[in-house]
Design a protein around this motif. Structure first.
Motif, PDB file in Angstrom:
ATOM      1  N   GLY A 133       0.813  -1.215   0.000  1.00 39.46           N
ATOM      2  CA  GLY A 133       0.000   0.000   0.000  1.00 39.46           C
ATOM      3  C   GLY A 133       0.848   1.268   0.000  1.00 39.46           C
ATOM      4  N   LEU A 151       0.904   3.209  -3.072  1.00 41.35           N
ATOM      5  CA  LEU A 151      -0.334   3.941  -3.337  1.00 41.35           C
ATOM      6  C   LEU A 151      -0.277   5.356  -2.747  1.00 41.35           C
ATOM      7  N   ASN A 188      -6.704   1.224   1.018  1.00 42.41           N
ATOM      8  CA  ASN A 188      -5.884   0.124   0.497  1.00 42.41           C
ATOM      9  C   ASN A 188      -6.430  -1.222   0.952  1.00 42.41           C
ATOM     10  N   VAL A 234      -8.229   7.942  -3.671  1.00 40.76           N
ATOM     11  CA  VAL A 234      -7.074   7.134  -4.083  1.00 40.76           C
ATOM     12  C   VAL A 234      -7.274   5.746  -3.485  1.00 40.76           C
ATOM     13  N   CYS A 235      -7.486   4.749  -4.352  1.00 38.40           N
ATOM     14  CA  CYS A 235      -7.800   3.426  -3.785  1.00 38.40           C
ATOM     15  C   CYS A 235      -7.192   2.292  -4.605  1.00 38.40           C
ATOM     16  N   GLU A 236      -6.999   1.186  -3.917  1.00 42.93           N
ATOM     17  CA  GLU A 236      -6.540  -0.034  -4.578  1.00 42.93           C
ATOM     18  C   GLU A 236      -7.143  -1.224  -3.849  1.00 42.93           C
ATOM     19  N   THR A 282      -6.045  -2.217 -13.953  1.00 41.00           N
ATOM     20  CA  THR A 282      -5.828  -3.455 -13.211  1.00 41.00           C
ATOM     21  C   THR A 282      -4.445  -3.998 -13.581  1.00 41.00           C
ATOM     22  N   ARG A 311      -4.690  -6.599  -8.892  1.00 42.31           N
ATOM     23  CA  ARG A 311      -5.221  -5.410  -8.209  1.00 42.31           C
ATOM     24  C   ARG A 311      -5.883  -4.437  -9.168  1.00 42.31           C
ATOM     25  N   ARG A 326      -6.451  -0.356  -9.353  1.00 43.58           N
ATOM     26  CA  ARG A 326      -6.049   0.936  -8.756  1.00 43.58           C
ATOM     27  C   ARG A 326      -6.875   2.036  -9.410  1.00 43.58           C
ATOM     28  N   CYS A 327      -7.364   2.960  -8.597  1.00 45.25           N
ATOM     29  CA  CYS A 327      -8.173   4.047  -9.166  1.00 45.25           C
ATOM     30  C   CYS A 327      -7.859   5.359  -8.442  1.00 45.25           C
TER      31      CYS A 327
END
Ligand SMILES: C[S@@+](CC[C@H](N)C(=O)[O-])C[C@H]1O[C@@H](n2cnc3c(N)ncnc32)[C@H](O)[C@@H]1O
Length: 249
Positions: free
Chosen positions: A21, A24, A99, A126-128, A181, A242, A244-245
């Motif tokens: 994380g 990220l 995360n 911000v996410c994963e 992804t 994963r 991620r966005c």
């Protein structure tokens, strides 16, 4: 969906979750005086690092044991037990960071609506989390092992595609900066025992239906089922994938 988290086991064996994380964190804007919400903060390892990036940092998590551990281990941040689907923030956060959490939440549209409302205008998500196909080999191997003792595995995870998740983000009124992804093969700690340790944490509620002897049998069969794909000769390497966005309101 309820999972009883073992906060100590999480920190001892699965600290790789927070370690990955860290990458990220680089997507968080470098702005002074940001208010940052760490959604699903777990034991607080990343929340503590977020305090370098924001003046107000709050970690929330639906698990009381995770929050208790976070308060003890990483007291530089603030924490609260809270279900993200029930949070009532409005225009309050510059950044919502998360995360390895969203695959535990079945209703992503409701979650995105909650986050969009919680963000200030121009605030950033911000996410994963686990993408479609994440741990597919492990899930198949576990299902086949459960079938050998008369059971069946029903995945409780919401592993999304970039397209489906992206649509939900946009429907909530946010603008996507990036959504992608990627495969992230993930070595598990503990040598031969690493896969069973992982399963005892992440398949805990599936295993709870069986006695100790059956659990050991299931985990041994599962390891045999996936060994040719996931054992590299020295360690288990989980087939993580994963999503991620980064998006803003
Ligand atoms: C794999 S842990 C990740 C923890 C931390 N973000 C990290 O990177 O180490 C997933 C966390 O999500 C939390 N969680 C799951 N569903 C949640 C919800 N609806 N609201 C808040 N937290 C949730 C769990 O309690 C757990 O602590």
């Amino acid at each position: 969906m309820l999972l009883k988290w073992n906060a100590q086991l999480y920190d001892q064996q699965h600290d790789f979750v927070a370690a990955y994380g860290k990458g990220l964190l680089t997507f968080i804007p470098q702005q002074p005086n940001q208010a940052i919400l760490d959604l699903g903060c777990g034991t607080g390892g990343l929340t503590a690092q977020l305090t370098q990036l924001g003046h107000r940092v709050l970690g929330i998590d639906s698990s009381a044991s995770m929050i208790a551990e976070a308060k003890q281990s990483h007291p530089t941040a603030e924490y609260q037990v809270q279900n993200a689907l029930e949070m009532t923030y409005q225009n309050e956060w510059d950044v919502v960071f998360s995360n390895a959490v969203f695959h535990w939440i079945s209703n992503h549209q409701l979650l995105m609506n909650q986050i969009a409302r919680a963000l200030k205008p121009n605030g950033v998500l911000v996410c994963e989390f686990g993408a479609a196909g994440n741990i597919a080999t492990i899930e198949h191997g576990f299902d086949a092992a459960l079938q050998r003792v008369g059971g069946r595995y029903q995945s409780r995870f919401n592993f999304a595609t970039a397209e489906t998740f992206g649509n939900e983000v946009e429907r909530a009124g946010m603008t996507i900066e990036q959504v992608e992804t990627y495969d992230r093969p993930t070595p598990l700690k503990g040598g031969e025992a690493g896969l069973a340790n992982w399963a005892r944490q992440f398949f805990a509620s599936d295993l709870a239906r069986y006695n100790d002897q059956q659990q050991t049998e299931i985990l041994t069969i599962m390891a045999d089922n996936v060994r040719s794909t996931l054992w590299d000769g020295q360690q288990w390497v989980a087939d993580y994938r994963r999503l991620r966005c980064v998006a803003h309101r």
